[in-house]
Design an enzyme around this catalytic site. Structure first.
Site, PDB file in Angstrom:
ATOM      1  N   GLU A 252       0.883  -1.169   0.000  1.00 46.76           N
ATOM      2  CA  GLU A 252       0.000   0.000   0.000  1.00 46.76           C
ATOM      3  C   GLU A 252       0.915   1.212   0.000  1.00 46.76           C
ATOM      4  OE1 GLU A 252      -1.731   3.113   0.489  1.00 46.76           O
ATOM      5  OE2 GLU A 252      -1.883   2.584   2.613  1.00 46.76           O
ATOM      6  N   CYS A 286      -1.761   9.043   2.785  1.00 48.44           N
ATOM      7  CA  CYS A 286      -1.620   8.576   1.404  1.00 48.44           C
ATOM      8  C   CYS A 286      -2.819   8.954   0.545  1.00 48.44           C
ATOM      9  CB  CYS A 286      -1.399   7.066   1.377  1.00 48.44           C
ATOM     10  SG  CYS A 286      -2.719   6.114   2.166  1.00 48.44           S
TER      11      CYS A 286
END
Length: 486
Positions: A252, A286
């Protein structure tokens, strides 16, 4: 004695018990003040090797326990996050620079991750298969073995527990390497919770360390699955090493998510979402809204409104003041943010708000006139910066949003939900929200990105977690021994 009493963990790593770290120790620094909060143990590659071997041995017994026992440990862990929330909240604020609301959210998600994981041991998995022979044929899910988890600084608790909890629930052991900058919230806290929850010794190891320890974790023969959250550059290195060692890596990574504001949007309603998407936790997420794509008919008003909101967001120490933005994690990250802002101005963007800092406190920044070739628009900033670009048609909006090496999250603001969904279907991302900004997370929801944002939805919900942390085994059974013409 406090739950995170530093007498337990100072200079130590967790291997089922608290042991002196061969790599020495490092200061835990409060970004807002520069004060030292404690000294966390730093593991060496030798510590990692010993822990991985111990975890492999402990995993066999843990996998053999009943599903009720594993579920009970996870339920107790969920309760402990809530019981000790006040102390843990203070640590999240001081160690990671979280505002109180963000700290509350991390603790809520941590508890929910454990409660959801508690349902995994009894979750029905596997298939009964047709067979050409007179036998029972099955595909069963079995634990992967030892899972290595590498977690970052920005949401240290969530980004550790979302892998640790389901991996443990499914019968694996875990070696966790938190970022040394947030090793208490991202590591020590998990060790204490599972220690108190009754997890058998050796099933969870917590080893703060640098890149050498991360590399050793990926390479170790006992570790079968890697769950990594971090930058795209570091993720590439992890993926390459995992491939060489023939093990799975769930990655990720970074993002540069777009928020698209269509011409029918209500700007009064959109402003709160737009500001939250770019400025929450100082943009150090993110999923942060890294590109605001606004219809030309609304563009000037949008920039003015967003700049006004940004200029009124207070910045300061979230532990002692009521602020909207806390500190950037360290000077290196602050300087990267400011470098992207100044180079964007050199490329033609205009600072409509912010663009300045004091110590590690960077003001919420709005860049007008952004677009392709403007560095803060093209790259992941990981700071409180909102580049705003304009479009004139749905085709142009889809094209601009898709022209990114990343593909994590997407937000679309519109009065026409069907139109918003149709537009979202044209833009490749792992996550899409209609009439919401890009920063969202729920324990039950699949989470992940495409392209340079990672290897897809490998976090969140039973399907993703079972896929991530188990292997499929084919098993057949018959009453008599099969005969062959030999």
């Amino acid at each position: 004695m406090s739950f995170l009493d530093d007498e337990k963990w100072t200079g130590r790593v967790f291997t089922g018990s608290w042991e002196r770290a061969a790599g020495g120790d490092a200061a835990v620094i409060e970004p807002a003040t520069g004060d030292e909060l404690g000294r966390v143990g730093i593991a060496s590659p030798q510590d990692l090797a010993a822990s991985a071997a111990k975890a492999a041995e402990a995993q066999r017994a843990w996998a053999a326990t009943s599903f009720q026992e594993r579920a009970a440990v996870l339920r107790r862990a969920g309760d402990l996050w809530q019981q000790h929330a006040a102390e843990l909240k203070d640590w999240l604020i001081r160690e990671s620079g979280s505002i109180p609301g963000k700290a509350d959210f991390e603790l809520h998600v941590a508890a929910q991750e454990c409660y959801e994981a508690a349902a995994l041991p009894s979750h029905p998995t596997g298939e009964v298969l047709p067979s050409e022979a007179p036998r029972l044929s099955m595909a069963r899910r079995v634990p992967a073995g030892v899972v290595g988890v590498i977690a970052p600084f920005n949401a240290p608790l969530i980004l550790s527990i979302r892998s640790v909890a389901p991996a443990l629930a499914l019968g694996n052991s875990v070696v966790l390497k938190p970022d040394p900058r947030t090793a208490v919230c991202g590591g020590v806290a998990l060790a204490r919770v599972f220690e108190e929850a009754g997890l058998p010794a050796g099933v969870l190891h917590v080893l703060p360390g640098g890149p050498d320890v991360g590399a050793a974790l990926v390479e170790d023969k006992h570790v079968r699955v890697i769950s990594f959250t971090g930058s795209t550059a570091a993720g590439r290195a992890v993926g390459e090493s995992a491939g060489r060692h023939l093990k799975r890596a769930h990655l990720e990574l970074g993002g540069n998510s777009a928020l698209i504001v269509l011409d029918d949007a209500d700007l009064e309603q959109a402003m709160s979402a737009a500001a939250w998407g770019s400025f929450f936790h100082q943009g150090q997420i993110c999923m942060t809204t890294g590109r605001h794509l606004v219809h030309a008919s609304l563009y000037d008003e949008y920039v003015d409104r967003l700049a006004d909101k940004a200029s009124h967001l207070p910045v300061g120490n979230p532990f002692t003041e009521q602020v909207a933005l806390g500190p950037i994690i360290d000077a290196k990250q602050r300087d990267k943010i400011h470098g992207l802002v100044t180079s964007s101005v050199d490329a033609g963007a205009k600072v409509a708000a912010g663009g300045t800092y004091e110590d590690l406190f960077y003001r919420a920044t709005v860049l007008a006139g952004a677009g392709p070739s403007v560095p803060a628009y093209d790259q992941e900033v990981f700071g409180p910066v909102a580049p705003v670009a304009k479009f004139t048609s749905l085709d142009e909006a889809a094209k601009l949003a898709s022209e990114s090496e990343y593909g994590l999250s997407l937000g679309i603001i519109t009065a026409d939900v069907a139109k918003g969904l149709a537009l979202a279907d044209r833009i490749p991302t792992g996550i899409a929200h209609i009439n919401d900004q890009t920063v969202n997370d729920e324990a039950l929801a699949p989470f992940g990105g495409v392209f340079d944002s990672g290897t897809g939805s490998r976090f969140g919900g039973p399907a993703a977690n079972i896929e991530a942390f188990t292997e499929t085994r084919w098993v057949t059974m018959r009453g008599d021994v099969a005969g062959y013409p030999f």
